[in-house]
Design an enzyme around this catalytic site. Structure first.
Site, PDB file in Angstrom:
ATOM      1  N   ASP A  32       0.845  -1.182   0.000  1.00 53.91           N
ATOM      2  CA  ASP A  32       0.000   0.000   0.000  1.00 53.91           C
ATOM      3  C   ASP A  32       0.891   1.246   0.000  1.00 53.91           C
ATOM      4  O   ASP A  32       2.043   1.210   0.453  1.00 53.91           O
ATOM      5  CB  ASP A  32      -0.884  -0.009   1.252  1.00 53.91           C
ATOM      6  CG  ASP A  32      -1.872   1.133   1.284  1.00 53.91           C
ATOM      7  OD1 ASP A  32      -2.984   0.947   0.781  1.00 53.91           O
ATOM      8  OD2 ASP A  32      -1.520   2.207   1.805  1.00 53.91           O
TER       9      ASP A  32
ATOM     10  N   LYS B 122       0.797   3.635   1.881  1.00 54.30           N
ATOM     11  CA  LYS B 122       1.106   4.058   3.243  1.00 54.30           C
ATOM     12  C   LYS B 122       2.239   3.248   3.858  1.00 54.30           C
ATOM     13  O   LYS B 122       2.640   3.504   4.993  1.00 54.30           O
ATOM     14  CB  LYS B 122      -0.151   3.947   4.116  1.00 54.30           C
ATOM     15  CG  LYS B 122      -1.242   4.946   3.747  1.00 54.30           C
ATOM     16  CD  LYS B 122      -2.461   4.830   4.629  1.00 54.30           C
ATOM     17  CE  LYS B 122      -3.348   3.668   4.267  1.00 54.30           C
ATOM     18  NZ  LYS B 122      -3.975   3.805   2.931  1.00 54.30           N
TER      19      LYS B 122
ATOM     20  N   SER C  99     -12.072   3.573  -0.412  1.00 56.21           N
ATOM     21  CA  SER C  99     -11.613   4.853  -0.966  1.00 56.21           C
ATOM     22  C   SER C  99     -11.635   4.844  -2.485  1.00 56.21           C
ATOM     23  O   SER C  99     -11.655   5.895  -3.109  1.00 56.21           O
ATOM     24  CB  SER C  99     -10.205   5.182  -0.460  1.00 56.21           C
ATOM     25  OG  SER C  99      -9.315   4.124  -0.777  1.00 56.21           O
TER      26      SER C  99
ATOM     27  N   TYR D  31     -13.351   2.334  -5.966  1.00 52.65           N
ATOM     28  CA  TYR D  31     -14.348   1.302  -6.216  1.00 52.65           C
ATOM     29  C   TYR D  31     -13.905   0.289  -7.273  1.00 52.65           C
ATOM     30  O   TYR D  31     -14.515   0.114  -8.312  1.00 52.65           O
ATOM     31  CB  TYR D  31     -15.695   1.940  -6.561  1.00 52.65           C
ATOM     32  CG  TYR D  31     -16.353   2.428  -5.295  1.00 52.65           C
ATOM     33  CD1 TYR D  31     -17.273   1.646  -4.611  1.00 52.65           C
ATOM     34  CD2 TYR D  31     -15.998   3.645  -4.753  1.00 52.65           C
ATOM     35  CE1 TYR D  31     -17.826   2.069  -3.434  1.00 52.65           C
ATOM     36  CE2 TYR D  31     -16.545   4.081  -3.559  1.00 52.65           C
ATOM     37  CZ  TYR D  31     -17.458   3.292  -2.906  1.00 52.65           C
ATOM     38  OH  TYR D  31     -18.002   3.715  -1.718  1.00 52.65           O
TER      39      TYR D  31
ATOM     40  N   LEU E 168     -12.688  -3.706  -6.398  1.00 56.04           N
ATOM     41  CA  LEU E 168     -12.568  -4.535  -5.191  1.00 56.04           C
ATOM     42  C   LEU E 168     -11.106  -4.804  -4.842  1.00 56.04           C
ATOM     43  O   LEU E 168     -10.323  -5.230  -5.696  1.00 56.04           O
ATOM     44  CB  LEU E 168     -13.297  -5.868  -5.363  1.00 56.04           C
ATOM     45  CG  LEU E 168     -13.419  -6.643  -4.038  1.00 56.04           C
ATOM     46  CD1 LEU E 168     -14.566  -6.095  -3.202  1.00 56.04           C
ATOM     47  CD2 LEU E 168     -13.605  -8.121  -4.273  1.00 56.04           C
ATOM     48  N   HIS E 169     -10.760  -4.561  -3.597  1.00 58.29           N
ATOM     49  CA  HIS E 169      -9.409  -4.809  -3.107  1.00 58.29           C
ATOM     50  C   HIS E 169      -9.487  -5.240  -1.645  1.00 58.29           C
ATOM     51  O   HIS E 169     -10.438  -4.918  -0.927  1.00 58.29           O
ATOM     52  CB  HIS E 169      -8.532  -3.568  -3.263  1.00 58.29           C
ATOM     53  CG  HIS E 169      -9.089  -2.340  -2.614  1.00 58.29           C
ATOM     54  ND1 HIS E 169     -10.137  -1.611  -3.151  1.00 58.29           N
ATOM     55  CD2 HIS E 169      -8.753  -1.703  -1.455  1.00 58.29           C
ATOM     56  CE1 HIS E 169     -10.415  -0.590  -2.360  1.00 58.29           C
ATOM     57  NE2 HIS E 169      -9.598  -0.624  -1.318  1.00 58.29           N
ATOM     58  N   VAL E 170      -8.479  -5.970  -1.219  1.00 58.97           N
ATOM     59  CA  VAL E 170      -8.423  -6.513   0.136  1.00 58.97           C
ATOM     60  C   VAL E 170      -7.155  -6.011   0.811  1.00 58.97           C
ATOM     61  O   VAL E 170      -6.081  -5.982   0.210  1.00 58.97           O
ATOM     62  CB  VAL E 170      -8.443  -8.059   0.115  1.00 58.97           C
ATOM     63  CG1 VAL E 170      -8.310  -8.623   1.537  1.00 58.97           C
ATOM     64  CG2 VAL E 170      -9.720  -8.571  -0.546  1.00 58.97           C
TER      65      VAL E 170
END
Length: 323
Positions: A174, A176, A241, A243, A245-247
């Site tokens: 990610d 972050k 945040s 649209y 699909l993510h995990v």
């Protein structure tokens, strides 16, 4: 081939501070790079990085950690056995995680601004009649996601990929996360399917996809980063945040943004709910937090209370296609 950054902080001019979170040691700023444009705004997120075990080891081999000759202690006061100091370590352990969004839109700036939030209850009917139309008209561009899936950008950051078009995904750090510090581990799994927006679209047909993300994602993270499945928090956001699909995969001890109950849904719970009822997320009433300046909040506020509680019809998954 990735293009080299043209950003130079010497050319950055601050316009305003959007959010200064002293607990998380992060600050969000808006300004512009005078050498790039006088009008395009840049959104910059600065975050103090976490300590790592390597930073804290003291040995003759580790000449750049906290406990090395490169760290300078400046005394503030000493009283009996208690001493306060300012420590200036070497740059290797004193970096600032930096994210730049350029050019930033009004929606980006709103997203990262400090604002009051409210909790909304979204029935299946409200999703179909209010939320979904809003998302279609206000969604961020997904070009950056498709660039990753098509290997046009960030291919060197991919930690694992299952190329299957139905159950496959790309796993990568990610924004972050620095991609190295295991104590703050944070990865995203982006699915290859392009017609699944969020939790609301998931049905029994997606169980093989969800199980594959969980199992292969955990296996890849343990092999690459040494973090076991039992040490991972695996979840989806609602609302997300973006649209597609993510995990999310985060280290269990790391208090990552968005892990709280009003936003995150554990992947194992999602799988279990769909196993019990294949159209669970087309029928369920879901809660989510929203900023009071968000237009979606106002649209929910304008609806009569009796209509908000109507739950007669389930919403149809993916009826509007990809946003």
């Amino acid at each position: 081939m990735e293009s080299k950054s043209n950003y130079d902080f010497a050319n950055f001019r601050l316009n305003c501070i959007l959010n200064n979170n002293t607990k998380n040691k992060t600050v969000c700023l808006v300004g512009h790079f005078v050498d790039l444009s006088e009008t395009d705004r840049a959104l910059i997120i600065l975050e103090k990085t976490a300590f790592t075990e390597k930073d804290l080891q003291s040995s003759s081999e580790n000449s750049s950690g906290i406990f090395s000759s490169k760290s300078i202690l400046t005394e503030e006061f000493i009283n009996d056995i208690y001493g306060n100091f300012q420590c200036s370590p070497c740059p290797d352990v004193n970096t600032i995680k930096t994210t730049i969004i350029y050019p930033a839109t009004d929606k980006h700036i709103e997203k990262y601004s400090s604002q009051e939030i409210r909790l909304l209850l979204e029935t299946a009917e409200l999703y179909r009649t209010v939320t979904l139309p809003y998302l279609i008209s206000h969604q961020f561009s997904l070009d950056w996601v498709f660039n990753i899936l098509d290997h046009k950008k960030e291919s060197e950051r991919i930690a694992f990929e299952d190329p299957c078009p139905d159950t496959g995904f790309i796993l990568l750090p990610d924004l972050k996360w620095d991609g190295k510090t295991s104590e703050t581990l944070y990865l995203l799994a982006l699915i290859h399917q392009r017609n699944v927006k969020s939790l609301r679209d998931l049905t029994g047909d997606h169980l093989p996809l969800l199980r594959n993300i969980r199992d292969k994602g955990c296996e890849a993270i343990e092999q690459k980063y040494g973090v076991k499945r039992s040490e991972l928090r695996i979840y989806l956001h609602y609302q997300p945040s973006f649209y597609h699909l993510h995990v999310h995969f985060t280290y269990l001890k790391h208090e990552a943004p968005g892990i709280f109950c009003e936003k995150s849904h554990l992947l194992d719970t999602v799988i279990n709910n769909i196993e019990l009822m294949p159209d669970y997320y087309q029928r369920a009433t879901l809660s989510f937090a929203v900023k009071i300046t968000d237009n979606l909040y106002q649209q929910f506020n304008d609806i009569a209370p009796d209509k908000r509680l109507k739950t007669d019809e389930p919403c149809s998954p993916s009826s509007e296609g990809t946003i």
